[in-house]
Scaffold this motif. Structure first.
Motif, mmCIF file in Angstrom:
data_model
loop_
_atom_site.group_PDB
_atom_site.id
_atom_site.type_symbol
_atom_site.label_atom_id
_atom_site.label_comp_id
_atom_site.label_asym_id
_atom_site.label_seq_id
_atom_site.Cartn_x
_atom_site.Cartn_y
_atom_site.Cartn_z
ATOM 1 N N SER A 63 0.826 -1.214 0.000
ATOM 2 C CA SER A 63 0.000 0.000 0.000
ATOM 3 C C SER A 63 0.855 1.256 0.000
ATOM 4 N N THR A 64 1.956 1.233 0.766
ATOM 5 C CA THR A 64 2.839 2.401 0.819
ATOM 6 C C THR A 64 3.455 2.685 -0.536
ATOM 7 N N ASP A 65 3.945 1.636 -1.213
ATOM 8 C CA ASP A 65 4.565 1.817 -2.532
ATOM 9 C C ASP A 65 3.547 2.323 -3.557
ATOM 10 N N LYS A 66 2.334 1.763 -3.545
ATOM 11 C CA LYS A 66 1.312 2.166 -4.524
ATOM 12 C C LYS A 66 0.861 3.607 -4.285
ATOM 13 N N PHE A 67 0.738 3.986 -3.019
ATOM 14 C CA PHE A 67 0.323 5.354 -2.747
ATOM 15 C C PHE A 67 1.454 6.338 -3.078
ATOM 16 N N HIS A 68 2.687 5.938 -2.846
ATOM 17 C CA HIS A 68 3.839 6.754 -3.242
ATOM 18 C C HIS A 68 3.804 7.022 -4.742
ATOM 19 N N SER A 69 3.525 5.987 -5.535
ATOM 20 C CA SER A 69 3.420 6.150 -6.988
ATOM 21 C C SER A 69 2.244 7.044 -7.363
ATOM 22 N N ALA A 70 1.136 6.912 -6.629
ATOM 23 C CA ALA A 70 -0.052 7.725 -6.917
ATOM 24 C C ALA A 70 0.221 9.205 -6.646
ATOM 25 N N ILE A 71 1.012 9.508 -5.622
ATOM 26 C CA ILE A 71 1.374 10.908 -5.347
ATOM 27 C C ILE A 71 2.190 11.467 -6.504
ATOM 28 N N TYR A 72 3.136 10.695 -6.990
ATOM 29 C CA TYR A 72 3.928 11.117 -8.140
ATOM 30 C C TYR A 72 3.030 11.417 -9.337
ATOM 31 N N ALA A 73 2.057 10.539 -9.575
ATOM 32 C CA ALA A 73 1.218 10.652 -10.770
ATOM 33 C C ALA A 73 0.213 11.791 -10.682
ATOM 34 N N ASN A 74 -0.102 12.259 -9.484
ATOM 35 C CA ASN A 74 -1.210 13.212 -9.331
ATOM 36 C C ASN A 74 -0.832 14.529 -8.668
ATOM 37 N N SER A 75 0.465 14.794 -8.511
ATOM 38 C CA SER A 75 0.885 16.055 -7.885
ATOM 39 C C SER A 75 1.239 17.130 -8.891
ATOM 40 N N GLY A 76 1.545 16.743 -10.139
ATOM 41 C CA GLY A 76 1.847 17.720 -11.179
ATOM 42 C C GLY A 76 2.980 18.652 -10.787
ATOM 43 N N LYS A 77 2.772 19.944 -11.036
ATOM 44 C CA LYS A 77 3.820 20.938 -10.775
ATOM 45 C C LYS A 77 4.053 21.152 -9.285
ATOM 46 N N TYR A 78 3.156 20.613 -8.431
ATOM 47 C CA TYR A 78 3.314 20.804 -6.992
ATOM 48 C C TYR A 78 4.110 19.685 -6.321
ATOM 49 N N LEU A 79 4.638 18.750 -7.113
ATOM 50 C CA LEU A 79 5.470 17.696 -6.555
ATOM 51 C C LEU A 79 6.625 18.328 -5.778
ATOM 52 N N PRO A 80 6.910 17.870 -4.548
ATOM 53 C CA PRO A 80 8.005 18.465 -3.770
ATOM 54 C C PRO A 80 9.311 18.511 -4.559
ATOM 55 N N LYS A 81 10.007 19.635 -4.502
ATOM 56 C CA LYS A 81 11.255 19.792 -5.260
ATOM 57 C C LYS A 81 12.268 18.720 -4.884
ATOM 58 N N GLU A 82 12.294 18.345 -3.611
ATOM 59 C CA GLU A 82 13.260 17.346 -3.159
ATOM 60 C C GLU A 82 12.969 15.967 -3.732
ATOM 61 N N TRP A 83 11.769 15.787 -4.292
ATOM 62 C CA TRP A 83 11.410 14.493 -4.871
ATOM 63 C C TRP A 83 11.798 14.410 -6.350
ATOM 64 N N VAL A 84 12.195 15.519 -6.950
ATOM 65 C CA VAL A 84 12.555 15.538 -8.375
ATOM 66 C C VAL A 84 13.985 15.034 -8.529
ATOM 67 N N ARG A 85 14.177 14.066 -9.369
ATOM 68 C CA ARG A 85 15.507 13.477 -9.551
ATOM 69 C C ARG A 85 16.491 14.511 -10.062
ATOM 70 N N GLY A 86 17.660 14.533 -9.444
ATOM 71 C CA GLY A 86 18.715 15.451 -9.857
ATOM 72 C C GLY A 86 18.604 16.833 -9.259
ATOM 73 N N SER A 87 17.563 17.077 -8.441
ATOM 74 C CA SER A 87 17.387 18.407 -7.855
ATOM 75 C C SER A 87 18.300 18.575 -6.656
ATOM 76 N N GLU A 88 18.484 19.833 -6.253
ATOM 77 C CA GLU A 88 19.258 20.119 -5.058
ATOM 78 C C GLU A 88 18.512 19.574 -3.837
#
Length: 459
Positions: A164-189
């Motif tokens: 459930s944790t992994d699936k919900f983690h993926s769902a956050i990625y798929a549904n956060s759009g431009k509001y995805l936390p910057k720290e979650w973006v690969r290669g970001s500071e």
């Protein structure tokens, strides 16, 4: 410089600005959300009343409307973010975590919780149900992780909650759009590892509560006085209509939720806000600025006492007595006006459901007849000799039917059917004189008599 004290959840809610606009609300959405928030307000008010049936000094429970989420329940230093999502019967239950994240607003709720330093608890209040499979597994994971958190143990991802944790983690990625936390973006500071992200998701799940299958928009206006206002009126010991109390409290919340719009002083600069010797606004200052969006227990207390002092001024407007066969039969059985109105609403919803299904679905007619047989069997079992011995037993029969319908397993029902629509089916069969709420009588003659009375009232 002295170190700034750490802010509580309640202080963060009023201090941290909204990172995005919630968007516009339709009148229907305001109506259902205001009703659901009012139900929360009355529950908090009931909790706040002391043994002397009065609010205690320093009472701090309050509800902040349309800020960060649809509303925030506040009590002392604690805060609960509430996302309220109405779901029509045609939408069916939530079947995937992607649906919960997007349509149920859980991705947005997660982002707000994260912005508020992971301190508030969170709740999804929805009229939709949770289908078997991923969403019910997720609900079980919520309960498990909540118990871990409440026991003071560290939240750990293990075989029991990993899926459930992994699936919900993926769902956050798929549904956060431009509001995805910057720290979650690969290669970001300051990039956060996938393991740390999942750990954060698990902590959020432990703070979450899903309140599903709430009363739908078509029914809440009829069900709310009995369901939410009655416990308050009964506890206080007043002999007033529940509708009057509900109408005033609901109106209070509707007004506060509308107050989220533009303010007339929004363009005025704060005078001397940062003069020498003064600091930045405190959480108390910010809460005062948000006063038009806040409902306190003292606000609710005033609303309740206003309704008690003059109940006739806040009662629902009366209308001529309904003339459908179902309504006349329910009234003859001493069912309440609320039950009759609700039954009429649900019957129309039930008929609309089958009208849509019968257009183009060759199996729908067979399903409908199977359901009708089931409803007749349920009504036959609910109509016991003990109940009929009560004299005017229609109101007792209505309650017994509602209880019985709520316990029918979903796999025995057509897809999209719920207890409210089933009650509409009962009303539909009542209208066909297949079900009665009293001993059999001449319905046509009673309708003629009521029609004449209605004409006399309108004259």
């Amino acid at each position: 410089m002295s170190e700034q004290p750490e802010l509580t959840a309640a202080e963060l809610v009023v201090t941290v600005p909204q990172p995005d606009d919630q968007g516009t609300n339709t009148l229907d959405r305001y109506d259902w959300q205001a009703s659901t928030a009012a139900a929360d307000g009355l529950e908090l008010y009931l909790q706040a009343l002391g043994a002397d049936k009065r609010l205690q000094d320093g009472e701090s429970r309050r509800i902040l409307c349309e800020y960060h989420e649809d509303w925030v329940a506040l009590h002392g230093d604690s805060a609960e973010l509430v996302s309220a999502k109405h779901r029509d019967p045609s939408a069916d239950a939530y079947r995937t975590l992607n649906q919960l994240a997007h349509e149920g607003g859980l991705a947005h709720l997660f982002l707000r919780w994260r912005e508020l330093q992971e301190k508030p608890t969170c709740r999804l209040a929805t009229s939709g149900g949770l289908a078997s499979g991923d969403t019910q597994d997720f609900a079980a994971t919520i309960q498990t992780l909540r118990q871990v958190r409440l026991s003071g143990q560290q939240i750990v991802i293990n075989d029991e909650n990993r899926s459930s944790t992994d699936k919900f983690h993926s769902a956050i990625y798929a549904n956060s759009g431009k509001y995805l936390p910057k720290e979650w973006v690969r290669g970001s500071e300051n990039e956060v590892s996938q393991d740390d992200q999942r750990q954060q998701v698990a902590r959020f799940i432990s703070m979450l509560n899903i309140q599903s299958e709430l009363t739908r928009r078509a029914d809440i206006g009829f069900a709310a006085p009995m369901k939410y206002a009655k416990p308050v009126v009964d506890y206080l010991g007043f002999d007033v209509p529940y509708e009057s109390v509900w109408n005033v409290v609901y109106g209070l919340f509707f007004t506060r939720m509308k107050a989220a719009g533009p303010r007339i002083d929004a363009i005025i600069s704060p005078v001397l806000a940062f003069a020498n010797g003064s600091g930045p606004p405190t959480s108390a200052d910010r809460e005062r600025e948000l006063a038009t969006r806040i409902v306190t227990m003292h606000d609710i207390d005033l609303a309740v006492m206003t309704a008690v002092a003059n109940p006739s001024a806040y009662g629902s407007l009366t209308s001529p007595i309904k003339l459908s066969r179902a309504a006349v039969k329910m009234r003859h059985g001493s069912c309440s006006d609320n039950s009759i109105e609700r039954g009429e609403h649900l019957r129309r919803e039930y008929q609309r459901f089958w009208h849509d299904r019968l257009n183009g679905d060759p199996t729908a007619r067979v399903e409908r007849e199977k359901l009708r047989r089931l409803l007749l069997r349920v009504s036959d079992r609910a109509n016991t000799p003990d109940m009929r011995a009560k004299g005017k037993w229609g109101a007792h029969f209505w309650i017994a039917l509602e209880d019985a319908l709520e316990h029918i397993p979903a796999e025995q029902l057509p897809t999209g059917m719920d207890p409210g629509l089933l009650l509409g089916g009962i009303n539909d069969l009542t209208n066909e004189c297949k079900i009665w709420f009293s001993d059999i009588f001449d319905v046509a003659a009673e309708i003629d008599r009521i029609r004449e009375n209605n004409r006399g009232s309108a004259a």
